[in-house]
Enzyme design. Structure first.
Site, PDB file in Angstrom:
ATOM      1  N   GLY A  10       0.819  -1.205   0.000  1.00 51.73           N
ATOM      2  CA  GLY A  10       0.000   0.000   0.000  1.00 51.73           C
ATOM      3  C   GLY A  10       0.854   1.256   0.000  1.00 51.73           C
ATOM      4  O   GLY A  10       2.092   1.202   0.022  1.00 51.73           O
ATOM      5  N   ASP A  32      -2.866 -10.677  -1.134  1.00 45.81           N
ATOM      6  CA  ASP A  32      -2.748 -11.830  -2.023  1.00 45.81           C
ATOM      7  C   ASP A  32      -1.390 -12.519  -1.938  1.00 45.81           C
ATOM      8  O   ASP A  32      -1.268 -13.680  -2.338  1.00 45.81           O
ATOM      9  CB  ASP A  32      -3.023 -11.414  -3.473  1.00 45.81           C
ATOM     10  CG  ASP A  32      -4.417 -10.824  -3.641  1.00 45.81           C
ATOM     11  OD1 ASP A  32      -5.352 -11.373  -3.039  1.00 45.81           O
ATOM     12  OD2 ASP A  32      -4.548  -9.806  -4.343  1.00 45.81           O
ATOM     13  N   ALA A  65      -5.415  -1.568   5.742  1.00 39.91           N
ATOM     14  CA  ALA A  65      -6.737  -1.083   6.149  1.00 39.91           C
ATOM     15  C   ALA A  65      -7.672  -1.101   4.958  1.00 39.91           C
ATOM     16  O   ALA A  65      -7.241  -1.145   3.807  1.00 39.91           O
ATOM     17  CB  ALA A  65      -6.642   0.341   6.713  1.00 39.91           C
ATOM     18  N   TYR A 130     -16.598   4.039   7.692  1.00 39.39           N
ATOM     19  CA  TYR A 130     -15.137   3.959   7.742  1.00 39.39           C
ATOM     20  C   TYR A 130     -14.616   4.517   9.062  1.00 39.39           C
ATOM     21  O   TYR A 130     -13.801   3.879   9.751  1.00 39.39           O
ATOM     22  CB  TYR A 130     -14.545   4.720   6.558  1.00 39.39           C
ATOM     23  CG  TYR A 130     -13.060   4.943   6.657  1.00 39.39           C
ATOM     24  CD1 TYR A 130     -12.168   3.896   6.467  1.00 39.39           C
ATOM     25  CD2 TYR A 130     -12.542   6.209   6.949  1.00 39.39           C
ATOM     26  CE1 TYR A 130     -10.788   4.096   6.566  1.00 39.39           C
ATOM     27  CE2 TYR A 130     -11.170   6.415   7.041  1.00 39.39           C
ATOM     28  CZ  TYR A 130     -10.301   5.365   6.846  1.00 39.39           C
ATOM     29  OH  TYR A 130      -8.951   5.560   6.948  1.00 39.39           O
TER      30      TYR A 130
END
Length: 303
Positions: A10, A32, A65, A130
């Site tokens: 990320g 993944d 996240a 969120y």
């Protein structure tokens, strides 16, 4: 030291990965799993426990996240598992093993009604799914009682991934005019600086700091602005660095002109006085940080 980094691909994870090399044995995880990275889906609690048990980290840095703020409104259960429950799993394991936990939260735990910058001890009142999920993560970590620091941040961007800066640069190449909201204000934060603030907090001993307000730290770059003002800074900086041949005309508009699934706080400015005092460093000005970030894009374009 064995360090587990979640969300290694990320915006923030990539910056942390580059800074952790000399600190010990690092296991990077992604959802993944690619290359040398291990696969870890934070929505899967048994998988979290298995990864922790197999690697036995001494320090956990949770940079993963669910961050799609609008889509979160239609997937509250999934968002809660990733942002609310997974940090609790990490914290519970850390408490049992005396590991440290670094976690990242958001300015969206606040409702945006305060006229001055939000401090770490201010009342929280998230407006959307969120924000509520991120608050639940904070609460789960505190309840576990592990050694921890939670860094709340805001408006994160980088020279990679999906973020406001890259979106605006793409739009600048496609349109003659852009309307941008000017009634939401915050503090844009370069992911590379946030990574540095986080590791500085570890080095300063905040994982072990006692006291009633321990564990929460606001970490953002220096400079308050609206999305409209940030857009203008992006275009001015990109023009000066030759990343844009020309900038589109900018037009101020209000939040009501762009209805979204999730409500946003009108003002989510984070006060960083505690960061200055506890880490003995000054947050980097937004203008400086953005110039460095866009400089990376310029370097990539040349290579």
């Amino acid at each position: 030291m064995r360090i587990l980094l979640t969300g290694g691909n990320g915006q923030l994870g990539r910056e942390l990965r580059s800074l952790l090399g000399g600190r010990g044995e690092v296991l990077c995880t992604t959802r993944d799993g690619t290359g040398a990275d291990a696969a870890l889906d934070l929505a899967d609690a048994p998988a979290i426990r298995a990864t922790l048990g197999g690697f036995a980290p001494e320090l956990i840095i949770n940079a993963a996240a669910y961050t799609a703020v609008d889509r979160a409104e239609s997937e509250p259960e999934l968002v809660q598992r990733i942002n609310g429950e997974a940090p609790g799993e990490l914290a519970a394991w850390a408490a049992r093993t005396d590991a440290g936990l670094v976690h990242f939260s958001t300015d969206y735990v606040f409702d945006g009604r305060k006229a001055s910058p939000y401090l770490e001890g201010d009342a929280v009142a998230p407006l959307n799914v969120y924000g509520r999920s991120k608050l639940a993560g904070e609460q789960a970590i505190r309840a576990a009682g592990c050694r921890h620091v939670v860094l709340r941040t805001s408006w994160v961007y980088a020279s990679h991934g999906h973020n406001f800066v890259l979106t605006m640069l793409d739009l600048a190449r496609q349109r003659e005019e852009l309307a941008v909201v000017s009634d939401q204000v915050g503090r844009p934060t370069w992911a590379a600086n946030l990574a540095r603030y986080a590791l500085a907090a570890v080095d300063a001993g905040l994982l072990d700091e006692p006291g009633p307000d321990r564990g929460i730290l606001h970490a953002a770059d220096f400079g308050t602005m609206s999305w409209f003002e940030f857009s203008r800074l992006i275009f001015d900086t990109a023009l000066s660095q030759g990343l844009l041949e020309k900038a589109p005309r900018l037009r101020e508009t209000g939040t009501d002109a762009f209805p979204t699934e999730a409500r946003r706080p009108a003002s989510s400015v984070l006060g960083t006085g505690l960061l200055r005092r506890r880490l003995a460093l000054d947050p980097v000005p937004v203008k400086t940080a953005l110039a460095h970030c866009l400089g990376e894009l310029k370097t990539d374009a040349r290579s």
